[in-house]
Write a protein that holds these residues in place. Structure first.
Motif, mmCIF file in Angstrom:
data_model
loop_
_atom_site.group_PDB
_atom_site.id
_atom_site.type_symbol
_atom_site.label_atom_id
_atom_site.label_comp_id
_atom_site.label_asym_id
_atom_site.label_seq_id
_atom_site.Cartn_x
_atom_site.Cartn_y
_atom_site.Cartn_z
ATOM 1 N N PHE A 294 35.519 -9.280 -17.465
ATOM 2 C CA PHE A 294 34.830 -10.321 -16.684
ATOM 3 C C PHE A 294 35.829 -11.247 -15.993
ATOM 4 O O PHE A 294 35.588 -11.715 -14.884
ATOM 5 N N LYS A 295 36.957 -11.507 -16.649
ATOM 6 C CA LYS A 295 37.973 -12.374 -16.073
ATOM 7 C C LYS A 295 38.595 -11.740 -14.832
ATOM 8 O O LYS A 295 38.908 -12.433 -13.856
ATOM 9 N N LYS A 296 38.737 -10.429 -14.863
ATOM 10 C CA LYS A 296 39.342 -9.719 -13.740
ATOM 11 C C LYS A 296 38.337 -9.469 -12.618
ATOM 12 O O LYS A 296 38.712 -9.464 -11.445
ATOM 13 N N ASP A 297 37.071 -9.264 -12.987
ATOM 14 C CA ASP A 297 36.045 -8.998 -11.976
ATOM 15 C C ASP A 297 34.681 -9.422 -12.514
ATOM 16 O O ASP A 297 34.065 -8.692 -13.308
ATOM 17 N N PRO A 298 34.162 -10.587 -12.092
ATOM 18 C CA PRO A 298 32.894 -11.107 -12.629
ATOM 19 C C PRO A 298 31.672 -10.268 -12.262
ATOM 20 O O PRO A 298 30.586 -10.463 -12.842
ATOM 21 N N ASN A 299 31.798 -9.367 -11.327
ATOM 22 C CA ASN A 299 30.654 -8.520 -10.977
ATOM 23 C C ASN A 299 30.191 -7.673 -12.155
ATOM 24 O O ASN A 299 29.005 -7.323 -12.263
ATOM 25 N N TRP A 300 31.114 -7.333 -13.064
ATOM 26 C CA TRP A 300 30.724 -6.550 -14.233
ATOM 27 C C TRP A 300 29.794 -7.363 -15.143
ATOM 28 O O TRP A 300 28.948 -6.795 -15.822
ATOM 29 N N LYS A 301 29.945 -8.696 -15.157
ATOM 30 C CA LYS A 301 29.048 -9.543 -15.942
ATOM 31 C C LYS A 301 27.642 -9.527 -15.322
ATOM 32 O O LYS A 301 26.640 -9.463 -16.038
ATOM 33 N N THR A 302 27.587 -9.581 -14.008
ATOM 34 C CA THR A 302 26.301 -9.545 -13.301
ATOM 35 C C THR A 302 25.535 -8.268 -13.637
ATOM 36 O O THR A 302 24.303 -8.259 -13.704
ATOM 37 N N GLU A 321 22.847 -13.314 -24.367
ATOM 38 C CA GLU A 321 23.235 -14.658 -23.961
ATOM 39 C C GLU A 321 24.679 -14.981 -24.368
ATOM 40 O O GLU A 321 25.447 -15.579 -23.622
ATOM 41 N N GLN A 322 25.046 -14.552 -25.563
ATOM 42 C CA GLN A 322 26.416 -14.763 -26.037
ATOM 43 C C GLN A 322 27.435 -14.001 -25.176
ATOM 44 O O GLN A 322 28.497 -14.516 -24.853
ATOM 45 N N VAL A 323 27.062 -12.770 -24.814
ATOM 46 C CA VAL A 323 27.952 -11.954 -23.978
ATOM 47 C C VAL A 323 28.126 -12.608 -22.606
ATOM 48 O O VAL A 323 29.241 -12.652 -22.048
ATOM 49 N N MET A 324 27.046 -13.148 -22.071
ATOM 50 C CA MET A 324 27.104 -13.753 -20.743
ATOM 51 C C MET A 324 27.949 -15.031 -20.719
ATOM 52 O O MET A 324 28.337 -15.516 -19.656
ATOM 53 N N LYS A 325 28.217 -15.596 -21.886
ATOM 54 C CA LYS A 325 29.051 -16.793 -21.973
ATOM 55 C C LYS A 325 30.545 -16.476 -22.053
ATOM 56 O O LYS A 325 31.372 -17.380 -22.027
ATOM 57 N N LEU A 326 30.864 -15.194 -22.158
ATOM 58 C CA LEU A 326 32.272 -14.795 -22.299
ATOM 59 C C LEU A 326 33.073 -15.133 -21.039
ATOM 60 O O LEU A 326 32.560 -15.056 -19.933
#
Length: 326
Positions: A294-302, A321-326
């Motif tokens: 997620f730090k390298k590419d936030p699109n993976w979080k989306t 929800e916890q994962v989305m806060k990473l």
């Protein structure tokens, strides 16, 4: 008798087999290999040349039938016609002889056929540019023309015979050996590898195992070797996807991890490995991997919530929800 009748029909009835050298034909001087894996039955061909897009011109293969390499002053029709003749039941030698007999430019041709049994036939025309020659062995033929040295085909054969591994690895070893022997007198530009199944399924999209080309490069064989490694990694990915589809998340995790080991810098491979860790309830192992991604590419979080919606990620709302806060 049947095969003799077929050969006569080819020679007398099919005028489209008449061939001759034309200046418009590709000037594809090169070295190549046609081969069969005696364990898996896979059939393939590989080639390198100082010529653009050599794979399209030189190598052809069909599952359950065989493979062809046609080079030197190339007549590309040898590929499809040779495969068709072998498919009709002719041996590689009979098929090659039939085409050569109707080719007024045969002295310029260098051609190799192999069938699904591993039988081979090779022709190096008398006017192929030196150094030119070929060598046959069990389940393979190597051939080369316009080489700097006349030792190229022998080192290719030795490399193929002594290398352990998959068919792609052994054919690559043959190409690398040729280049180490100084290869094409003009240098290097493009390379390709094509592998098909030993038995046809009837679905062409399933029958081709590997079809990779390097069209233009200063180091085509090194690049082809890199692509073969990536192909293997993505093959694990594809199998992981299939395991995911049927709900076998443990198997999918194993396959994705194998892919990641081969291509460790690829974020997508890391991502799907982590997704399967989540599916297997191994949250603590998955979270640091996902945080890094997620730090390298936030699109993976989306993408996370979309996977939940498609039921490819089975996770509670609290855990998501916890994962989305990473």
């Amino acid at each position: 008798m049947y095969k003799l009748v077929v050969i006569i029909a080819v020679l007398l009835v099919q005028p489209l087999l008449a061939q001759s050298y034309k200046k418009s034909e590709p000037f594809t001087h090169t070295y190549s290999i046609v081969a069969r894996d005696s364990v898996t039955g896979e059939i393939g061909a590989a080639v390198q040349s100082h010529w653009f897009n050599v794979g399209f011109v030189v190598i052809k293969a069909e599952a359950g039938v065989g493979a062809v390499a046609t080079q030197s002053l190339t007549n590309p029709s040898y590929g499809p016609k040779g495969l068709n003749l072998m498919k009709q039941g002719l041996s590689p030698q009979q098929a090659l002889d039939a085409l050569l007999a109707n080719d007024s430019g045969e002295m310029y041709r260098q051609v190799a056929f192999i069938n699904a049994k591993g039988e081979v036939a090779t022709h190096t025309g008398s006017l192929c540019i030196a150094e030119a020659g070929h060598r046959q062995g069990k389940n393979f033929s190597v051939q080369a023309n316009m080489m700097l040295n006349n030792t190229v085909w022998d080192v290719m054969a030795t490399a193929f015979e002594t290398t352990k591994g998959t068919l792609s690895e052994r054919m690559l070893a043959a190409l690398k050996a040729a280049q180490a022997e100084k290869g094409d007198i003009r240098g290097k530009q493009s390379a390709a590898i094509l592998i098909v199944k030993g038995e046809a399924t009837g679905n062409y999209w399933e029958d081709t195992i590997m079809d990779l080309r390097v069209e233009d490069s200063n180091t085509p064989i090194a690049e082809l070797e890199r692509l073969v490694k990536i192909h293997k990694a993505y093959d694990y990915m594809n199998k992981g996807d299939l395991a995911m589809e049927v709900g076998d998340s443990k198997k999918a995790e194993e396959l994705y991890l194998n892919a990641q080991k081969l291509f460790p810098d690829n974020l997508e491979m890391q991502y799907w490995y982590a997704i399967n860790l989540l599916n297997n309830k191994d949250y603590e192992k998955a979270k640091p991997i996902l945080a890094s991604i997620f730090k390298k590419d936030p699109n993976w979080k989306t993408l996370m919530s979309r996977l939940v919606k498609s039921k490819l990620l089975v996770i509670s709302d609290d855990e998501l929800e916890q994962v989305m806060k990473l």
